[in-house]
Design a protein around this motif. Sequence first.
Motif, PDB file in Angstrom:
ATOM      1  N   ALA A  82     -28.095  -6.579 -13.199  1.00 33.17           N
ATOM      2  CA  ALA A  82     -27.787  -7.888 -13.530  1.00 33.17           C
ATOM      3  C   ALA A  82     -26.595  -8.423 -12.217  1.00 33.17           C
ATOM      4  O   ALA A  82     -26.523  -9.032 -11.686  1.00 33.17           O
ATOM      5  CB  ALA A  82     -27.460  -8.207 -14.833  1.00 33.17           C
ATOM      6  N   GLY A  83     -25.611  -7.340 -12.490  1.00 33.66           N
ATOM      7  CA  GLY A  83     -24.535  -7.430 -11.532  1.00 33.66           C
ATOM      8  C   GLY A  83     -24.591  -7.485  -9.899  1.00 33.66           C
ATOM      9  O   GLY A  83     -24.360  -8.311  -9.380  1.00 33.66           O
TER      10      GLY A  83
ATOM     11  N   GLU B 106     -10.535 -15.333  -6.497  1.00 31.32           N
ATOM     12  CA  GLU B 106      -9.749 -15.487  -7.721  1.00 31.32           C
ATOM     13  C   GLU B 106      -9.230 -13.767  -7.977  1.00 31.32           C
ATOM     14  O   GLU B 106      -8.294 -13.759  -8.449  1.00 31.32           O
ATOM     15  CB  GLU B 106     -10.435 -15.928  -9.136  1.00 31.32           C
ATOM     16  CG  GLU B 106     -11.777 -15.218  -9.563  1.00 31.32           C
ATOM     17  CD  GLU B 106     -12.968 -15.812  -8.819  1.00 31.32           C
ATOM     18  OE1 GLU B 106     -14.128 -15.246  -8.861  1.00 31.32           O
ATOM     19  OE2 GLU B 106     -12.699 -16.550  -7.602  1.00 31.32           O
ATOM     20  N   ASP B 107      -9.920 -12.848  -7.517  1.00 33.09           N
ATOM     21  CA  ASP B 107      -9.658 -11.543  -7.748  1.00 33.09           C
ATOM     22  C   ASP B 107      -8.162 -11.112  -6.762  1.00 33.09           C
ATOM     23  O   ASP B 107      -7.412 -10.334  -7.223  1.00 33.09           O
ATOM     24  CB  ASP B 107     -10.809 -10.648  -7.423  1.00 33.09           C
ATOM     25  CG  ASP B 107     -11.768 -10.580  -8.377  1.00 33.09           C
ATOM     26  OD1 ASP B 107     -11.497 -11.146  -9.525  1.00 33.09           O
ATOM     27  OD2 ASP B 107     -12.819 -10.140  -7.864  1.00 33.09           O
TER      28      ASP B 107
ATOM     29  N   MET C  36      -5.453  -7.281 -10.755  1.00 33.81           N
ATOM     30  CA  MET C  36      -5.760  -6.502 -11.977  1.00 33.81           C
ATOM     31  C   MET C  36      -5.872  -7.505 -13.317  1.00 33.81           C
ATOM     32  O   MET C  36      -5.290  -8.648 -13.058  1.00 33.81           O
ATOM     33  CB  MET C  36      -4.429  -5.430 -12.499  1.00 33.81           C
ATOM     34  CG  MET C  36      -4.688  -4.243 -11.875  1.00 33.81           C
ATOM     35  SD  MET C  36      -6.081  -3.488 -11.957  1.00 33.81           S
ATOM     36  CE  MET C  36      -6.134  -2.470 -13.382  1.00 33.81           C
ATOM     37  N   GLY C  37      -6.259  -6.929 -14.242  1.00 34.87           N
ATOM     38  CA  GLY C  37      -6.421  -7.962 -15.171  1.00 34.87           C
ATOM     39  C   GLY C  37      -7.890  -8.086 -15.729  1.00 34.87           C
ATOM     40  O   GLY C  37      -8.362  -8.877 -16.579  1.00 34.87           O
ATOM     41  N   GLY C  38      -8.702  -7.256 -15.046  1.00 35.00           N
ATOM     42  CA  GLY C  38     -10.156  -7.274 -15.541  1.00 35.00           C
ATOM     43  C   GLY C  38     -10.068  -6.327 -16.763  1.00 35.00           C
ATOM     44  O   GLY C  38      -9.092  -6.142 -17.389  1.00 35.00           O
TER      45      GLY C  38
ATOM     46  N   ARG D  53     -14.623  -4.912 -11.739  1.00 29.50           N
ATOM     47  CA  ARG D  53     -15.517  -6.326 -12.033  1.00 29.50           C
ATOM     48  C   ARG D  53     -16.851  -6.267 -12.635  1.00 29.50           C
ATOM     49  O   ARG D  53     -17.156  -7.104 -13.432  1.00 29.50           O
ATOM     50  CB  ARG D  53     -15.454  -6.932 -10.251  1.00 29.50           C
ATOM     51  CG  ARG D  53     -14.206  -7.311  -9.745  1.00 29.50           C
ATOM     52  CD  ARG D  53     -14.811  -8.277  -8.600  1.00 29.50           C
ATOM     53  NE  ARG D  53     -15.228  -7.584  -7.443  1.00 29.50           N
ATOM     54  CZ  ARG D  53     -14.248  -6.911  -6.903  1.00 29.50           C
ATOM     55  NH1 ARG D  53     -13.282  -6.580  -6.853  1.00 29.50           N
ATOM     56  NH2 ARG D  53     -15.108  -5.961  -5.752  1.00 29.50           N
ATOM     57  N   MET D  54     -17.539  -5.097 -12.277  1.00 31.04           N
ATOM     58  CA  MET D  54     -18.767  -4.965 -12.955  1.00 31.04           C
ATOM     59  C   MET D  54     -18.610  -4.730 -14.585  1.00 31.04           C
ATOM     60  O   MET D  54     -19.394  -5.393 -15.249  1.00 31.04           O
ATOM     61  CB  MET D  54     -19.726  -3.760 -12.548  1.00 31.04           C
ATOM     62  CG  MET D  54     -20.169  -3.885 -10.945  1.00 31.04           C
ATOM     63  SD  MET D  54     -21.534  -5.063 -11.151  1.00 31.04           S
ATOM     64  CE  MET D  54     -22.782  -4.344 -11.755  1.00 31.04           C
ATOM     65  N   ALA D  55     -17.667  -3.937 -14.739  1.00 30.03           N
ATOM     66  CA  ALA D  55     -17.560  -3.662 -16.535  1.00 30.03           C
ATOM     67  C   ALA D  55     -17.067  -4.998 -16.980  1.00 30.03           C
ATOM     68  O   ALA D  55     -17.297  -5.318 -18.071  1.00 30.03           O
ATOM     69  CB  ALA D  55     -16.438  -2.719 -16.556  1.00 30.03           C
ATOM     70  N   THR D  56     -16.132  -5.605 -16.347  1.00 27.76           N
ATOM     71  CA  THR D  56     -15.705  -6.886 -16.657  1.00 27.76           C
ATOM     72  C   THR D  56     -16.827  -8.264 -17.112  1.00 27.76           C
ATOM     73  O   THR D  56     -16.889  -8.867 -18.016  1.00 27.76           O
ATOM     74  CB  THR D  56     -14.521  -7.457 -15.776  1.00 27.76           C
ATOM     75  OG1 THR D  56     -13.521  -6.505 -15.789  1.00 27.76           O
ATOM     76  CG2 THR D  56     -13.747  -8.773 -16.387  1.00 27.76           C
ATOM     77  N   GLY D  57     -17.575  -8.344 -15.907  1.00 28.77           N
ATOM     78  CA  GLY D  57     -18.419  -9.302 -15.780  1.00 28.77           C
ATOM     79  C   GLY D  57     -19.809  -9.335 -16.412  1.00 28.77           C
ATOM     80  O   GLY D  57     -20.539 -10.223 -16.729  1.00 28.77           O
TER      81      GLY D  57
END
Length: 198
Positions: free
Chosen positions: A25-26, A38-39, A44-46, A83-87
């Motif tokens: 999906a990612g 935005e990154d 950091m912040g994910g 990013r993948m884990a976050t989104g």
Amino acid sequence: MMDRRELLYRASMLLGGAISASTAAGVLAGCTTAPAPEDIAAPMGGFLRPGEMEIITAMADQIIPRTDTPGAIDAGVPAYIDRMATGYYRDIERGVLRAGLMQIATDTMEFRGKTFAEISSEDQITLMKKYDQAQYEQARQNSGAAAATPHFFRMIKELTIIGYCVSEPGATKLMKYAQTPGPYRGDIPYAEVGKAWA
């Protein structure tokens, strides 16, 4: 140029089977190693905490080190994994990944009294081989289970390989790259190309 579906197929062959639905999906949604605007403002912040990012960075560097081609670190794979884990990853997958990273931190402290990033390359490989064996064993035991929980090391390997393949260095330096659209050459002898291109 290879499309995303072809990339997923080839990467799954490298991994020895299917890739997770979240990873697919990612990739199909366009998640790449290049940071989104935005990154850049808030890198950091994910999902990953600083200590976890150090583990992911060290492991990605072992999985695809820099040689005559750029490695996973050069390609921005650790940020891609975040990013993948976050989104795109489900809560259960994020939980498995976080628990696995905590296990790595504990195992490394018990093994050498240091963090994973601080131990020698040989010690990192020793632990990674242990996790790789555990993930194969888990996969063997879960064969046929429709919704088996993934192993954390399988997730890290999968994201590292996919992240590298969707990066510019991976797509242009590791794999054969054909710019699309390329120049039009309508009169090429068949002997030059060897077979028809799709």
